[in-house]
Write an enzyme that holds these catalytic residues in place. Structure first.
Site, mmCIF file in Angstrom:
data_model
loop_
_atom_site.group_PDB
_atom_site.id
_atom_site.type_symbol
_atom_site.label_atom_id
_atom_site.label_comp_id
_atom_site.label_asym_id
_atom_site.label_seq_id
_atom_site.Cartn_x
_atom_site.Cartn_y
_atom_site.Cartn_z
ATOM 1 N N GLU A 92 -1.214 4.091 12.952
ATOM 2 C CA GLU A 92 -0.541 5.372 12.694
ATOM 3 C C GLU A 92 -1.350 6.495 13.347
ATOM 4 O O GLU A 92 -2.575 6.424 13.437
ATOM 5 C CB GLU A 92 -0.355 5.603 11.186
ATOM 6 C CG GLU A 92 -1.614 5.477 10.329
ATOM 7 C CD GLU A 92 -2.457 6.713 10.319
ATOM 8 O OE1 GLU A 92 -1.932 7.798 10.646
ATOM 9 O OE2 GLU A 92 -3.656 6.608 10.010
ATOM 10 N N GLY A 100 0.840 -1.213 0.000
ATOM 11 C CA GLY A 100 0.000 0.000 0.000
ATOM 12 C C GLY A 100 0.860 1.243 0.000
ATOM 13 O O GLY A 100 1.582 1.509 0.964
ATOM 14 N N ALA A 101 0.791 1.996 -1.114
ATOM 15 C CA ALA A 101 1.661 3.173 -1.271
ATOM 16 C C ALA A 101 0.842 4.461 -1.174
ATOM 17 O O ALA A 101 0.955 5.345 -2.010
ATOM 18 C CB ALA A 101 2.384 3.105 -2.622
ATOM 19 N N THR A 103 -5.998 1.749 9.466
ATOM 20 C CA THR A 103 -6.987 1.824 10.546
ATOM 21 C C THR A 103 -7.958 0.674 10.335
ATOM 22 O O THR A 103 -8.591 0.587 9.294
ATOM 23 C CB THR A 103 -7.766 3.145 10.480
ATOM 24 O OG1 THR A 103 -6.837 4.204 10.536
ATOM 25 C CG2 THR A 103 -8.711 3.262 11.642
ATOM 26 N N LYS A 140 -14.927 7.918 9.439
ATOM 27 C CA LYS A 140 -14.833 6.468 9.218
ATOM 28 C C LYS A 140 -14.579 5.737 10.539
ATOM 29 O O LYS A 140 -15.208 4.715 10.831
ATOM 30 C CB LYS A 140 -13.702 6.203 8.223
ATOM 31 C CG LYS A 140 -13.546 4.749 7.839
ATOM 32 C CD LYS A 140 -12.487 4.571 6.759
ATOM 33 C CE LYS A 140 -11.109 4.572 7.358
ATOM 34 N NZ LYS A 140 -10.086 4.172 6.377
ATOM 35 N N ARG A 190 0.414 4.938 -9.487
ATOM 36 C CA ARG A 190 0.845 5.439 -8.178
ATOM 37 C C ARG A 190 2.335 5.165 -7.954
ATOM 38 O O ARG A 190 3.076 6.034 -7.500
ATOM 39 C CB ARG A 190 0.007 4.785 -7.073
ATOM 40 C CG ARG A 190 0.304 5.348 -5.698
ATOM 41 C CD ARG A 190 -0.573 4.728 -4.642
ATOM 42 N NE ARG A 190 -1.885 5.356 -4.597
ATOM 43 C CZ ARG A 190 -2.821 5.060 -3.693
ATOM 44 N NH1 ARG A 190 -2.578 4.141 -2.788
ATOM 45 N NH2 ARG A 190 -3.983 5.662 -3.699
ATOM 46 N N CYS A 242 -10.140 9.805 8.172
ATOM 47 C CA CYS A 242 -10.237 8.939 9.349
ATOM 48 C C CYS A 242 -11.368 9.246 10.322
ATOM 49 O O CYS A 242 -11.997 8.329 10.825
ATOM 50 C CB CYS A 242 -8.912 8.966 10.121
ATOM 51 S SG CYS A 242 -7.684 7.893 9.386
ATOM 52 N N ALA A 248 -8.646 7.376 19.875
ATOM 53 C CA ALA A 248 -7.935 8.659 19.741
ATOM 54 C C ALA A 248 -8.636 9.549 18.727
ATOM 55 O O ALA A 248 -8.873 10.742 18.976
ATOM 56 C CB ALA A 248 -6.484 8.408 19.332
ATOM 57 N N ASN A 266 -6.382 0.030 1.862
ATOM 58 C CA ASN A 266 -7.625 0.733 2.174
ATOM 59 C C ASN A 266 -8.550 -0.092 3.061
ATOM 60 O O ASN A 266 -8.687 -1.299 2.860
ATOM 61 C CB ASN A 266 -8.369 1.021 0.866
ATOM 62 C CG ASN A 266 -8.397 2.489 0.564
ATOM 63 O OD1 ASN A 266 -7.568 3.230 1.079
ATOM 64 N ND2 ASN A 266 -9.328 2.910 -0.257
#
EC number: 1.1.1.22
Length: 480
Positions: free
Chosen positions: A157, A8-9, A128, A275, A38, A272, A219, A87
Site C-alpha cells: 500500500e 487485519g482491520a 509492509t 520502521k 476493533r 512506516c 519509496a 502488524n
C-alpha cells in the site's frame, strides 16, 4: 461471486477493503480481526480510525457487500483472494532487535490460511514486509497445502494518512508483484481485474515479487530522506539567517525535484517511515552492504537530531530551564487529519521537556488522554505491537494534563510548542492566548503554521523551524 477476505482491520485493511467494496459492488468483501473491540467499532457509528471520507464509504457498503467479522476462519475458508494486513512491528528482542520486522503475526496468519483452506487461493501481502517475506510465506503454505494451490502476491500500500481515501480513489500506481510463472501471471491478472474497476490500466504495474516488496521500502525511504534533507538545511538556515521556506520553495520549483515533502518540521513520524528504513538497514547489513546501511541510518539520525534540536531551543530560550514551567503542547498526532500517534515527534519532544521537569498541558483534536499517556509511558517500539501485547495500564505521567481545547492548554503557560499542523492552530486568537500567558511568552512553531511576524507584534518571542532567529534566540545555542 468473487469473495475477498482481509485479515487485519487496521489503518490499511479497513479503508482499502471499504474502497474495493464500493468500487466493485459484485465482489463480497469481509474484513476479519481477532480484536472484538476493533470489529465492534467498525460495525458502529464510531469507526476505530479517523480518516476524512472513510465514514461515507463504509456506510454506503457495510451490510451490502462489506462485512466486518471476528469469525476469521470462516471468511478465510470461503475467500478466493485473501489479503493479509497484519502488524509487522520492529523486533524488540532477539536477532535483529531494533531493526528487523517481527513476522510472528504474518507466520501465524499463513499457518491458519493453510489449515482452514479447502479450495485454491490467492494470498496477497498488504502489510509492509521485509523483502523475501513472500518466499517464507510461500514455504509455509506449500508445506501445509494438502494438495491446495496457493499463489502469493505482493501488493504494497502507498497510502498517506489523512488522505488515504483520496489515495485509494486516485492512486499514483497500484503495484502487484508475483511469481514469473503461468500460475503467477494468472493470479496477478485476477488481482489486476479487481483494481481495474476504477484504476486506469496504465497505473497498474506488475513486477516480480522481490521488486514489489522492495519498492515499498524504497519509496518510504526516499520520502523520509527528503524530509531529513530539508530538516538538515533548516538547521543551516537558522545559523545563517536564511529562510527554509524560501529555500525549499526555490528548490521545489526544479522539475527534477518537485515541491512535495520539502516542508521543514520538528521531524517525521507515522507508522512506516522509521520502521521501513530500519528494515532496509537490516536487509542491507544481512546482505553484506554496510555502506548502504549506514547511508540510510543517517536519515533517521537527522530526524532524531531535529527533535533534540527543537527541545534544546525550548529549554535554552527559557533561561536554560523549564523545570516547574507550564508548556502547552498543541498537537500530538504525527500529522494533521489523523488520530495516529505512532512515532510522532511529539513523543520525543514531550519526553525531552519532561526530562527537564516541565509541566505539560497537551491538546490535540483527535487524540485522547489514554493514548497520550500510553505513548509517553511506553518504551520505543512497544507502540508498534497490538494493544493487547502492550504494557497493561500506562503509568500516568504526573506532569502531564490532557485538555480538550487550545485556550485551556495555553492558559498560564510560559511557552507553546506547536507539534502538529492542524488547520485550527492557524486560526486561534493569539492575542487572547498572549493575554492569559506568563511573560515573556514564547511560541515554538515546529510546523511553521503561524505568522511569526504577527505574533511578534502581539508580544510573543517566536521560534520557527529554519527561519531567521528572533534577537532573543540569537545567543542561545541550538545544541547543548
Amino acid at each position: 461471486m468473487v469473495k475477498i477476505c482481509c485479515i487485519g482491520a487496521g489503518y490499511v485493511g479497513g479503508p482499502t477493503m471499504a474502497v474495493i467494496a464500493l468500487k466493485c459492488p459484485e465482489i463480497e468483501v469481509a474484513v476479519v480481526d481477532i480484536s472484538v473491540s476493533r470489529i465492534t467499532a467498525w460495525n458502529s457509528d464510531q469507526l476505530p480510525i479517523y480518516e476524512p471520507g472513510l465514514d461515507d464509504v463504509v456506510k454506503q457498503c457495510r451490510g451490502r457487500n462489506l462485512f466486518f467479522s471476528t469469525d476469521v476462519e470462516k471468511h478465510v475458508m470461503e475467500a478466493d483472494i485473501v489479503f493479509v494486513s497484519v502488524n509487522t512491528p520492529t523486533k524488540t528482542q532477539g536477532l535483529g532487535a531494533g531493526k528487523a520486522a517481527d513476522l510472528t503475526y504474518w507466520e501465524s496468519a499463513a499457518r491458519m490460511i493453510a489449515d482452514v483452506s479447502k479450495s485454491d487461493k490467492i494470498v496477497v501481502e498488504k502489510s509492509t514486509v521485509p523483502v523475501k517475506t513472500a518466499e517464507a510465506i510461500e514455504k509455509i503454505l506449500t508445506h501445509n497445502s494438502k494438495g491446495i494451490n496457493f499463489q502469493i502476491l505482493s501488493n504494497p500500500e502507498f497510502l498517506a494518512e489523512g488522505t488515504a481515501i483520496q489515495d485509494l480513489f486516485n492512486p499514483d500506481r497500484v503495484l502487484i508483484g508475483g511469481r514469473e510463472t503461468p500460475e503467477g501471471a494468472k493470479a496477478m491478472q485476477t488481482l489486476k481485474d479487481v483494481y481495474a474497476h476504477w484504476v486506469p490500466e496504465d497505473r497498474i504495474i506488475c513486477s516480480n515479487l522481490w521488486s514489489a516488496e522492495l519498492s515499498k521500502l524504497a519509496a518510504n525511504a526516499f520520502l523520509a530522506q527528503r524530509i531529513s534533507s530539508v530538516n538538515a538545511i533548516s538547521a543551516l538556515c537558522e545559523a545563517t539567517g536564511a529562510d527554509v521556506t524560501q529555500v525549499s520553495h526555490s528548490v521545489g520549483t526544479d522539475s527534477r525535484i518537485g515541491p512535495k515533502f520539502l516542508n521543514a518540521s520538528v521531524g517525521f513520524g507515522g507508522s512506516c517511515f522509521q520502521k521501513d528504513i530500519l528494515n532496509l538497514v537490516y536487509i542491507c547489513e544481512c546482505n553484506g552492504l554496510p555502506e548502504v546501511a549506514n547511508y540510510w541510518k543517517q536519515v533517521i539520525k537527522i530526524n532524531d537530531y531535529q527533535k533534540n534540536r527543537f527541545v534544546n531551543r525550548v529549554v535554552s530560550s527559557m533561561f536554560n530551564t523549564v523545570s516547574g514551567k507550564k508548556i502547552a503542547i498543541l498537537g500530538f498526532a504525527f500529522k494533521k487529519d489523523t488520530g495516529d500517534t505512532r512515532e510522532t515527534p511529539a513523543i520525543d519532544v514531550c519526553k525531552g521537556l519532561l526530562g527537564d521537569k516541565a509541566h505539560l498541558s497537551i491538546y490535540d483534536p483527535q487524540v485522547n488522554e489514554e493514548q497520550i499517556q500510553r505513548d509517553l509511558s511506553m518504551k520505543k517500539f512497544d507502540w508498534d505491537h497490538p494493544i493487547h501485547l502492550q504494557p497493561m495500564s500506562p503509568t500516568s505521567v504526573k506532569q502531564v494534563s490532557v485538555v480538550w481545547d487550545a485556550y485551556t492548554a495555553t492558559k498560564d503557560a510560559h511557552g507553546i510548542c506547536i507539534l502538529t499542523e492542524w488547520d485550527e492552530f492557524k486560526k486561534l486568537d493569539y492575542q487572547k492566548i498572549y493575554d492569559n500567558m506568563q511573560k515573556p511568552a514564547f511560541v515554538f512553531d515546529g510546523r511553521n503554521v503561524v505568522d511569526a511576524e504577527k505574533l511578534r507584534q502581539i508580544g510573543f518571542i517566536v521560534y520557527s523551524i529554519g527561519k531567521p532567529l528572533d534577537a532573543w534566540l540569537k545567543d542561545m545555542p541550538a545544541v547543548a
